[in-house]
Design a protein around this motif. Structure first.
Motif, PDB file in Angstrom:
ATOM      1  N   PRO A  84      -0.175  -5.594 -11.965  1.00  0.00           N
ATOM      2  CA  PRO A  84      -0.056  -4.529 -11.816  1.00  0.00           C
ATOM      3  C   PRO A  84       0.433  -4.184 -10.323  1.00  0.00           C
ATOM      4  O   PRO A  84      -0.456  -4.513  -9.069  1.00  0.00           O
ATOM      5  CB  PRO A  84      -1.192  -3.701 -12.075  1.00  0.00           C
ATOM      6  N   LEU A  85       1.405  -3.252 -10.200  1.00  0.00           N
ATOM      7  CA  LEU A  85       1.468  -2.679  -8.612  1.00  0.00           C
ATOM      8  C   LEU A  85       1.612  -1.278  -8.944  1.00  0.00           C
ATOM      9  O   LEU A  85       1.910  -0.885  -9.846  1.00  0.00           O
ATOM     10  CB  LEU A  85       3.059  -3.172  -8.514  1.00  0.00           C
ATOM     11  N   ALA A  86       1.203  -0.838  -7.672  1.00  0.00           N
ATOM     12  CA  ALA A  86       1.084   0.688  -7.649  1.00  0.00           C
ATOM     13  C   ALA A  86       2.348   1.305  -7.835  1.00  0.00           C
ATOM     14  O   ALA A  86       3.445   1.228  -7.715  1.00  0.00           O
ATOM     15  CB  ALA A  86       0.420   1.012  -6.123  1.00  0.00           C
ATOM     16  N   ALA A  87       2.071   2.081  -9.011  1.00  0.00           N
ATOM     17  CA  ALA A  87       3.472   3.285  -9.246  1.00  0.00           C
ATOM     18  C   ALA A  87       4.564   2.236  -9.928  1.00  0.00           C
ATOM     19  O   ALA A  87       5.312   2.960 -10.112  1.00  0.00           O
ATOM     20  CB  ALA A  87       3.849   4.190  -8.428  1.00  0.00           C
ATOM     21  N   LYS A  88       4.257   1.103 -10.306  1.00  0.00           N
ATOM     22  CA  LYS A  88       5.399   0.396 -10.763  1.00  0.00           C
ATOM     23  C   LYS A  88       5.274  -0.268 -12.072  1.00  0.00           C
ATOM     24  O   LYS A  88       4.096  -0.706 -12.252  1.00  0.00           O
ATOM     25  CB  LYS A  88       6.080  -0.834  -9.824  1.00  0.00           C
TER      26      LYS A  88
ATOM     27  N   CYS B  83      -3.071   3.738  -1.162  1.00  0.00           N
ATOM     28  CA  CYS B  83      -2.280   4.995  -2.117  1.00  0.00           C
ATOM     29  C   CYS B  83      -2.152   4.226  -3.303  1.00  0.00           C
ATOM     30  O   CYS B  83      -2.130   3.140  -3.771  1.00  0.00           O
ATOM     31  CB  CYS B  83      -0.977   5.020  -1.531  1.00  0.00           C
ATOM     32  N   GLU B  84      -2.291   5.182  -4.310  1.00  0.00           N
ATOM     33  CA  GLU B  84      -1.908   5.015  -5.686  1.00  0.00           C
ATOM     34  C   GLU B  84      -0.858   4.408  -5.903  1.00  0.00           C
ATOM     35  O   GLU B  84      -0.671   3.935  -6.847  1.00  0.00           O
ATOM     36  CB  GLU B  84      -2.599   5.887  -6.695  1.00  0.00           C
ATOM     37  N   ALA B  85       0.121   4.994  -5.248  1.00  0.00           N
ATOM     38  CA  ALA B  85       1.542   4.593  -5.471  1.00  0.00           C
ATOM     39  C   ALA B  85       1.924   4.157  -3.875  1.00  0.00           C
ATOM     40  O   ALA B  85       2.866   4.589  -3.412  1.00  0.00           O
ATOM     41  CB  ALA B  85       2.503   6.043  -5.645  1.00  0.00           C
ATOM     42  N   ALA B  86       1.332   3.080  -3.711  1.00  0.00           N
ATOM     43  CA  ALA B  86       1.592   2.559  -2.327  1.00  0.00           C
ATOM     44  C   ALA B  86       3.246   1.897  -2.008  1.00  0.00           C
ATOM     45  O   ALA B  86       3.466   1.002  -2.939  1.00  0.00           O
ATOM     46  CB  ALA B  86       0.693   1.308  -2.162  1.00  0.00           C
ATOM     47  N   GLU B  89       3.430  -1.979  -1.651  1.00  0.00           N
ATOM     48  CA  GLU B  89       3.285  -3.071  -2.697  1.00  0.00           C
ATOM     49  C   GLU B  89       4.481  -3.664  -3.165  1.00  0.00           C
ATOM     50  O   GLU B  89       4.967  -4.833  -3.233  1.00  0.00           O
ATOM     51  CB  GLU B  89       2.297  -2.470  -3.732  1.00  0.00           C
ATOM     52  N   PRO B  90       5.299  -2.652  -3.754  1.00  0.00           N
ATOM     53  CA  PRO B  90       6.518  -3.462  -4.600  1.00  0.00           C
ATOM     54  C   PRO B  90       7.439  -4.203  -3.421  1.00  0.00           C
ATOM     55  O   PRO B  90       8.384  -5.014  -4.283  1.00  0.00           O
ATOM     56  CB  PRO B  90       7.162  -2.143  -5.163  1.00  0.00           C
ATOM     57  N   THR B  97       0.518  -8.396  -1.709  1.00  0.00           N
ATOM     58  CA  THR B  97      -0.137  -6.989  -1.720  1.00  0.00           C
ATOM     59  C   THR B  97      -0.035  -6.526  -3.112  1.00  0.00           C
ATOM     60  O   THR B  97       1.030  -6.671  -3.727  1.00  0.00           O
ATOM     61  CB  THR B  97       0.236  -6.364  -0.571  1.00  0.00           C
ATOM     62  N   TYR B  98      -1.117  -6.296  -3.572  1.00  0.00           N
ATOM     63  CA  TYR B  98      -0.982  -5.549  -5.208  1.00  0.00           C
ATOM     64  C   TYR B  98      -2.024  -4.748  -5.296  1.00  0.00           C
ATOM     65  O   TYR B  98      -3.228  -4.643  -4.363  1.00  0.00           O
ATOM     66  CB  TYR B  98      -0.965  -6.650  -6.133  1.00  0.00           C
ATOM     67  N   HIS B  99      -2.212  -3.930  -6.499  1.00  0.00           N
ATOM     68  CA  HIS B  99      -3.143  -3.129  -6.620  1.00  0.00           C
ATOM     69  C   HIS B  99      -4.448  -3.728  -7.724  1.00  0.00           C
ATOM     70  O   HIS B  99      -4.082  -3.991  -8.692  1.00  0.00           O
ATOM     71  CB  HIS B  99      -2.394  -1.852  -7.642  1.00  0.00           C
ATOM     72  N   ASP B 122       5.582   1.053   5.259  1.00  0.00           N
ATOM     73  CA  ASP B 122       4.166   1.749   5.307  1.00  0.00           C
ATOM     74  C   ASP B 122       4.177   2.973   6.229  1.00  0.00           C
ATOM     75  O   ASP B 122       4.397   2.975   7.416  1.00  0.00           O
ATOM     76  CB  ASP B 122       3.099   0.686   5.730  1.00  0.00           C
ATOM     77  N   PRO B 123       4.214   4.177   5.582  1.00  0.00           N
ATOM     78  CA  PRO B 123       4.285   5.300   6.447  1.00  0.00           C
ATOM     79  C   PRO B 123       2.945   5.447   7.463  1.00  0.00           C
ATOM     80  O   PRO B 123       3.284   6.371   8.174  1.00  0.00           O
ATOM     81  CB  PRO B 123       4.640   6.386   5.471  1.00  0.00           C
ATOM     82  N   TYR B 124       2.144   4.891   7.269  1.00  0.00           N
ATOM     83  CA  TYR B 124       0.705   5.229   8.170  1.00  0.00           C
ATOM     84  C   TYR B 124       0.711   4.280   9.285  1.00  0.00           C
ATOM     85  O   TYR B 124      -0.149   4.422   9.860  1.00  0.00           O
ATOM     86  CB  TYR B 124      -0.137   5.234   7.216  1.00  0.00           C
ATOM     87  N   LEU B 228       4.991  12.698   0.636  1.00  0.00           N
ATOM     88  CA  LEU B 228       5.876  11.405   0.243  1.00  0.00           C
ATOM     89  C   LEU B 228       5.306  10.932  -1.124  1.00  0.00           C
ATOM     90  O   LEU B 228       6.043  10.032  -1.812  1.00  0.00           O
ATOM     91  CB  LEU B 228       5.253  10.365   1.342  1.00  0.00           C
TER      92      LEU B 228
ATOM     93  N   ASN C 145       8.093 -11.584  -6.953  1.00  0.00           N
ATOM     94  CA  ASN C 145       8.057 -10.096  -7.511  1.00  0.00           C
ATOM     95  C   ASN C 145       9.230  -9.568  -7.495  1.00  0.00           C
ATOM     96  O   ASN C 145       9.991  -9.378  -6.517  1.00  0.00           O
ATOM     97  CB  ASN C 145       7.348  -9.335  -6.387  1.00  0.00           C
ATOM     98  N   LYS C 387       8.432   5.306  13.892  1.00  0.00           N
ATOM     99  CA  LYS C 387       8.196   5.610  12.294  1.00  0.00           C
ATOM    100  C   LYS C 387       6.507   5.807  12.331  1.00  0.00           C
ATOM    101  O   LYS C 387       5.673   5.362  13.100  1.00  0.00           O
ATOM    102  CB  LYS C 387       8.134   4.121  11.699  1.00  0.00           C
ATOM    103  N   GLY C 388       6.195   6.691  11.465  1.00  0.00           N
ATOM    104  CA  GLY C 388       4.818   6.885  10.969  1.00  0.00           C
ATOM    105  C   GLY C 388       4.105   7.992  12.269  1.00  0.00           C
ATOM    106  O   GLY C 388       4.783   8.624  13.084  1.00  0.00           O
ATOM    107  N   PRO C 389       2.658   8.133  12.205  1.00  0.00           N
ATOM    108  CA  PRO C 389       2.123   8.864  13.269  1.00  0.00           C
ATOM    109  C   PRO C 389       2.532   8.618  14.795  1.00  0.00           C
ATOM    110  O   PRO C 389       2.783   7.305  15.028  1.00  0.00           O
ATOM    111  CB  PRO C 389       0.589   8.357  13.128  1.00  0.00           C
TER     112      PRO C 389
END
Lengths: 170, 242, 456
Positions: A84-88, B83-86, B89-90, B97-99, B122-124, B228, C145, C387-389
């Motif tokens: 599983p990948l988040a939200a995919k 994030c739950e919708a990171a 990851e994809p 990296t995965y959930h 990665d926005p953070y 986001l 992937n 980008k970002g903060p």
């Protein structure tokens, strides 16, 4: 296959067409006559029936097989080893579509190239009848003869049509 | 939607989350130090830090408000938001990296080939790339202080906050072996453990009685870059003027 | 002045002229090859150095994780995009002026892509594990992937490279046969193998022609998809400045633009060095430059469409990126880019006098490609530096390793191309001859005009 082949060289397309015509007049079947040239000429230029090619049928089939393989690779492998990948989703159709498309194209190209070579009967490492002047823009008319007698007839026909040089192979 | 096209990833027993109370944070940076000690973070000197090559799985961002002398400092501890919708990851081509079923955004170091796409997406800015050989980062006698529960990352891979996954696993295993349920507050992450102001609270978000769940319901709550749609599990609390 | 297609000499003369570069090697060629090989080896050395020490030898750092290396990647993929795409387009459109151009353009695609395809590997943190991306059954329990744009890149490049190689090779088989018939000994053996025993029978010509059309039809969309997918490396991310749907067409047009510019640069050089003045004439350059002009206009249109959307919207995340491009540290780069791609190029290309002046075109096309490289840089880097903060914002400065690796594809491309020029005729001999067969003169009133017979 290459035995009893008579080859006549002509400096231009008009002469070659003449040669083909006189062979046809000497009742050599059209399928036994071929023209070697340095440029593609339309079949009508020699008064011979048009050539066939199955590539336009092969390519779409190859494309479809490639698409099926691509989708199976993507969706099947993702389904078998689910991570599983988040939200995919496990099988994300838009992403799977991209790879399916690329692999379909790849299959189309490779299979078409393969069958092109087969249709052209290449690679051909035998010493098939050929004349070096074809590379210089001359044309060579070849005819496949049943026996030595027919070959003599072919030589006469090509000479009468004005061939610069006539040779017999095999 | 059929099972194979929708995200029916197995949901674990827990969903780990964190609350950061900005009204409590004093900016003391104890969490940063604790994180370094716990997770074998490489220590970057001033040059490397200046070049953006430090490792801070948790960092205190300091923002100034107003002109001198009427200035106020604001502190924002930022770590991986899991994030739950990171978005990170994809984009990884090798599933490095995965959930996890427990909602952790996890990093598999041995898989990583270092495309660095995850950090770009990665926005953070909470992902860190290993520029140097570990031997360069941990000169003698530093190897003696390494935490044996945590991998020392090799050169060329990404790393990031794991919510102290080694502590989570140990606590879960202990509870399972003892045949009891994991209680809230039984363990916590290194940063939360060291926060004297109790600004950081870690726990299970599926347990509605846990402290983190109750705080995450607070009216003061918000999440970073919520627009986001990344759906972080780190909740920030901030009320009125500091 | 009216531009005419060139009058072609007799067939033997064409053979002699076009094969001349294959049988003669000048000292200039050796100098060029040595320089190119030197640059190539320097680049390889830089790559090895980077692999053995670590990525810290580059200027990239958090948050600028992709830098000059990725700009190089996008640039070279763009260049490679054009050759096959352009040739396929012209073949399908039946443009007869394509004939002396296609071979050089197709070879450009193959070698540019060969260099471009290395960059995703060069910039990996652990290059030696690149095969983790390839899906094959393995004991590591590791699979690709397929949802990552990087795996799309992998398949797209694989498809396009394979397709372009086939598309370069198959139409060259009759030419290899011509070379075979012109040489002796070991050489004859080598070209005999390359020519696969080609004789030029009717079936061979017929199949080859249908194959070329099918390949053109298949490769056109592959070319478009390849650069679109490269754009999606940026477009599908959440990063402000990258996350825009216009990137697909914008990248493709930019690729066509820079690719055609390189075709012109190459043809000017080839024409001069190989003495192809009889075959590649201002007539062809005029046509090429017109296509270049169209590409320039469409590129500017798409660039402006993207620019004004971001500028008008003034989303804070996008505004910071605009600001550093419009007035900040990237102002001069942006200005150079606009000068090369639009302000200088478009007006100049409007004049026929300019379009038929080869050395002027040569200078302009090089300027265009410098500007296009800058454009790639401005896509990759400014979106990352802020980008970002704002706490982790930072500026990016490339190091000498990255500059050597920028030299690397240039040198490698030149090296491969120089070698190729000695291996295969850079003009498709049978293709220009086919032209001669098709051209006739037609009388209209008292004037004589060239007409094309429908032989295809």
């Amino acid at each position: 296959m290459t035995s009893n082949v008579v080859l006549g060289v002509f400096p231009d397309v008009a002469g070659a067409a003449q040669g083909v015509q006189s062979l046809l007049a000497a009742s050599f079947p059209a399928h036994s006559i071929d023209v070697l040239s340095g440029v593609p000429y339309p079949d009508e230029a020699f008064g011979l029936p048009p050539q066939q090619s199955n590539l336009t049928k092969i390519a779409p089939v190859a494309w479809i097989i490639g698409a099926i393989c691509g989708f199976t690779l993507v969706a099947g492998s993702a389904w078998l080893s689910r991570l599983p990948l988040a939200a995919k989703p496990i099988v994300a159709l838009p992403a799977a579509g991209v790879i399916t498309y690329e692999l379909a194209m790849l299959f189309g190209v490779v299979v078409t190239a393969f069958f092109t070579l087969r249709e052209m009967r290449l690679p051909d490492w035998r010493k098939s009848p050929y004349h070096y002047r074809v590379a210089e823009g001359w044309l060579a008319v070849t005819v496949q003869c049943r026996d030595a007698m027919a070959a003599t007839g072919a030589i006469a026909a090509l000479k009468s049509a004005g061939a610069e040089e006539v040779t017999r192979h095999g | 939607m059929a099972d194979w096209v929708s995200d029916k990833s197995p949901k674990g027993q827990h969903r780990w989350g964190m609350v950061v109370d900005l009204d409590r944070c004093t900016g003391c940076s104890a969490c940063v130090v604790a994180c370094h000690a716990e997770n074998n973070l490489a220590i970057a000197g001033p040059t490397d830090t200046d070049e953006g090559r430090s490792f801070d799985w948790i960092r205190i961002e300091r923002y100034w408000e107003g002109d001198f002398p009427d200035t106020k400092a604001h502190f924002v501890p930022i770590m991986c938001q899991h994030c739950e919708a990171a978005p990170c990851e994809p984009v990884c081509p090798v599933y490095a990296t995965y959930h996890t079923p427990e909602g952790l955004n996890s990093m598999v170091y041995v898989r990583c080939i270092g495309t660095r796409f995850c950090q770009n997406n990665d926005p953070y800015n909470v992902r860190f790339f290993n520029w140097f050989e570990p031997a360069l980062n941990f000169a003698d006698p530093l190897p003696n202080q390494l935490n044996p529960d945590v991998t020392v990352r090799s050169r060329g891979v990404m790393e990031k906050c794991s919510f102290c996954v080694q502590r989570i696993r140990r606590a879960e295993d202990d509870a399972r072996l003892a045949g009891r349920k994991l209680a809230d507050g039984e363990f916590t992450t290194a940063c939360a453990q060291s926060c004297s102001a109790r600004a950081l609270v870690f726990g299970d978000l599926t347990d509605s009685q846990s402290e983190v769940s109750r705080l995450a319901e607070s009216a003061r709550r918000f999440r970073l870059l919520e627009s986001l749609g990344t759906n972080p599990v780190v909740y920030y609390l901030k009320g009125g003027q500091a | 002045m009216k531009l005419h297609p060139p009058e072609l000499p007799a067939d033997e003369q064409i053979n002699r002229d076009v094969l001349m570069p294959l049988f003669t090697i000048s000292w200039r060629w050796w100098v060029m090859l040595t320089l190119a090989a030197l640059g190539f080896l320097l680049g390889l050395a830089a790559w090895c150095y980077m692999m053995s020490t670590g990525m810290w030898v580059t200027g990239i750092h958090r948050p600028v994780m992709w830098g000059v290396l990725i700009a190089n990647y996008v640039f070279w993929v763009g260049l490679s995009n054009s050759g096959t795409l352009f040739s396929a387009m012209l073949r399908l459109a039946g443009a007869t002026w394509r004939r002396p151009i296609t071979r050089a353009a197709e070879a450009m695609t193959v070698f540019a892509l060969l260099m471009a395809a290395q960059f995703p590997l060069i910039h990996l943190g652990r290059t030696w594990f690149f095969y983790y991306m390839i899906p094959y059954a393995n004991q590591r329990g590791l699979w690709w992937n397929y949802a990552s744009p990087l795996t799309w890149d992998l398949t797209a490049i694989m498809s396009y490279l394979t397709g372009s190689l086939v598309y370069l090779y198959l139409p060259a088989v009759p030419d290899f046969a011509i070379v075979r018939d012109h040489c002796r000994g070991l050489r004859r053996k080598l070209y005999g193998i390359l020519a696969l025993g080609w004789r030029g029978t009717r079936q061979q010509w017929h199949s080859l022609n249908s194959c070329i059309v099918i390949l053109a039809i298949l490769l056109l969309p592959v070319a478009v998809s390849m650069h679109t997918i490269v754009s999606w490396d940026f477009g599908v991310s959440l990063t402000p400045g990258w996350h825009t749907s216009i990137f697909g067409p914008y990248f493709v047009v930019g690729a066509i633009y820079s690719g055609i510019a390189l075709v012109i640069t190459l043809l000017v050089v080839i024409r001069r060095v190989c003495k192809f003045e009889k075959y590649i004439t201002p007539y062809h350059f005029d046509k090429l430059a017109k296509v270049l002009l169209v590409a320039a206009l469409v590129w500017f249109y798409l660039w402006f469409a993207d620019y004004i959307t971001a500028w008008y919207g003034k989303l804070p995340e996008e505004k910071v990126i605009m600001d550093i491009k419009n007035a900040g540290p990237y102002f001069w780069l942006q200005l150079t880019m606009m000068l090369g791609n639009t302000i200088v190029a478009i007006p100049l290309l409007c004049f026929r006098k300019f379009r038929t002046n080869l050395w002027a075109l040569f200078a302009l096309t090089i300027f265009i490609n410098i500007a296009m490289w800058i454009e790639r840089f401005l896509i990759v880097v400014p979106s990352l530096v802020q980008k970002g903060p704002s706490y982790s914002w930072s500026i990016y400065q490339a190091t000498w390793v990255e500059w050597l690796l920028t030299l690397y594809p240039f040198a490698g491309f030149c090296m491969f191309y120089l070698l190729f020029a000695k291996l295969a005729p850079l003009i498709g001999i049978w293709e220009i001859r086919e032209d001669k067969v098709a051209y006739t003169t037609k009388k209209l009133g008292v004037g004589e005009f060239s007409a094309i017979a429908q032989v295809e």
